[in-house]
Enzyme design. Structure first.
Site, PDB file in Angstrom:
ATOM      1  N   ASP A   1     128.796 -14.632  90.183  1.00 41.11           N
ATOM      2  CA  ASP A   1     128.434 -15.547  89.113  1.00 41.11           C
ATOM      3  C   ASP A   1     127.180 -14.985  88.436  1.00 41.11           C
ATOM      4  O   ASP A   1     126.466 -14.161  89.014  1.00 41.11           O
ATOM      5  CB  ASP A   1     128.159 -16.934  89.716  1.00 41.11           C
ATOM      6  CG  ASP A   1     127.936 -17.990  88.656  1.00 41.11           C
ATOM      7  OD1 ASP A   1     128.619 -17.949  87.619  1.00 41.11           O
ATOM      8  OD2 ASP A   1     127.068 -18.862  88.861  1.00 41.11           O
TER       9      ASP A   1
ATOM     10  N   ASP B   1     124.663 -17.021  86.030  1.00 37.02           N
ATOM     11  CA  ASP B   1     123.517 -17.947  86.036  1.00 37.02           C
ATOM     12  C   ASP B   1     123.247 -18.450  87.443  1.00 37.02           C
ATOM     13  O   ASP B   1     124.156 -18.937  88.106  1.00 37.02           O
ATOM     14  CB  ASP B   1     123.789 -19.140  85.114  1.00 37.02           C
ATOM     15  CG  ASP B   1     123.819 -18.710  83.657  1.00 37.02           C
ATOM     16  OD1 ASP B   1     122.825 -18.153  83.188  1.00 37.02           O
ATOM     17  OD2 ASP B   1     124.861 -18.914  83.000  1.00 37.02           O
TER      18      ASP B   1
ATOM     19  N   LYS C   1     136.250 -22.024  86.844  1.00 35.26           N
ATOM     20  CA  LYS C   1     135.922 -22.414  88.221  1.00 35.26           C
ATOM     21  C   LYS C   1     135.703 -23.921  88.293  1.00 35.26           C
ATOM     22  O   LYS C   1     135.120 -24.457  87.365  1.00 35.26           O
ATOM     23  CB  LYS C   1     134.627 -21.717  88.672  1.00 35.26           C
ATOM     24  CG  LYS C   1     134.650 -20.213  88.646  1.00 35.26           C
ATOM     25  CD  LYS C   1     133.295 -19.629  89.020  1.00 35.26           C
ATOM     26  CE  LYS C   1     132.248 -19.881  87.987  1.00 35.26           C
ATOM     27  NZ  LYS C   1     130.943 -19.256  88.250  1.00 35.26           N
TER      28      LYS C   1
ATOM     29  N   ASP D   1     126.109 -19.584  93.271  1.00 35.81           N
ATOM     30  CA  ASP D   1     124.965 -20.452  93.599  1.00 35.81           C
ATOM     31  C   ASP D   1     125.393 -21.906  93.735  1.00 35.81           C
ATOM     32  O   ASP D   1     124.555 -22.768  93.945  1.00 35.81           O
ATOM     33  CB  ASP D   1     123.882 -20.344  92.514  1.00 35.81           C
ATOM     34  CG  ASP D   1     124.339 -20.937  91.181  1.00 35.81           C
ATOM     35  OD1 ASP D   1     125.426 -20.541  90.702  1.00 35.81           O
ATOM     36  OD2 ASP D   1     123.625 -21.791  90.628  1.00 35.81           O
TER      37      ASP D   1
END
Length: 259
Positions: A13, A15, A184, A209
């Site tokens: 990912d 961010d 996602k 995250d």
């Protein structure tokens, strides 16, 4: 269960893993460098459908992170690929920005507000009430409802912003129709990404995250999962979920030695 095969390809990912509010997270540059040196296939993923891969490449380059455009995978690209498989050369009414409209143009879609096959909702900085009203009427008239991603909020320096999932909920409330979410945690986005780089889930890892999107999508796509603590999910929240990541680490810096 036997010993898992070594990790041959990586999905990460963007961010909260590589960058945070426009600043690279320590270790991100080194991690990308190690990936490139290893020659292993990799993708940097984002559920955000605002930007094209070229835009994202330029944004990351300004932060000192070198990610080639072909290694960037967005929910907009995944949505376009899904539509190209489902209904090639179709028509769509789109609420979104260049990332989404460019991806749809590239697969030969016609963007129209006259009797479209699909209403496609993506991320945008300014959701217009007029556009939402049009979407509601077109869905009521039979257009199928697709959304790039289910994220209800997005980050900004001032605080949370309502995002695609929240606006989708508004349209659902007005039409009684729920969208199909491509991004996602739908494992479709991950599987399509793996296919794009010729990778196999059992020898791939996903770094994220968020437990509820990244780890869930990686798990459901059959991949190993790494959860970093530099983004949304906090350490005390991990055990509240009915599933867990393969490994919890402090940050992307701790993943470098696994490449």
């Amino acid at each position: 269960m036997g010993e898992r095969k070594p990790i041959e390809s990586w999905l990460t990912d963007m961010d909260g893993v590589l960058i945070h509010e426009g600043i690279p997270i320590p270790g991100a540059e080194e991690f990308l460098k190690r990936l490139k040196e290893s020659g292993k296939p990799f993708l940097v993923l984002t559920n955000n459908s605002i930007y094209t891969p070229r835009d994202l490449h330029a944004r990351l380059a300004r932060m000192g992170l070198d990610v080639p455009t072909e290694n960037i995978w967005t929910s907009a690209l995944a949505t376009a690929q899904f539509l190209d498989d489902q209904r090639p050369n179709g028509t769509a009414y789109v609420i979104g920005e260049a990332g989404l409209t460019t991806a749809l143009h590239e697969i030969g879609y016609v963007l129209t507000d006259t009797d479209p096959d699909f209403v496609i909702l993506g991320e945008t900085r300014t959701y217009s009430f007029e556009a939402m009203t049009k979407a509601v009427r077109l869905i009521n008239d039979g257009a199928r409802f697709i959304a790039t991603n289910p994220d209800e909020t997005g980050p900004s320096t001032e605080g949370a912003l309502p995002a695609t999932g929240a606006v989708a909920a508004l349209i659902t409330a007005a039409t009684g129709k729920k969208p199909y979410f491509v991004g996602k945690p739908n494992p479709l986005m991950m599987r399509a990404g793996l296919n794009a780089i010729g990778a196999h889930s059992e020898t791939s890892a996903m770094i994220g995250d968020r437990m509820d999107t990244d780890v869930l999508a990686g798990l459901e796509a059959g991949m190993r999962t790494f959860l970093v603590m530099t983004g949304v999910t906090r350490p005390h929240e991990v055990d509240r979920f009915p599933y867990g990541p393969s490994k919890v680490v402090d940050s992307i810096a701790d993943v470098i030695d696994y490449v």
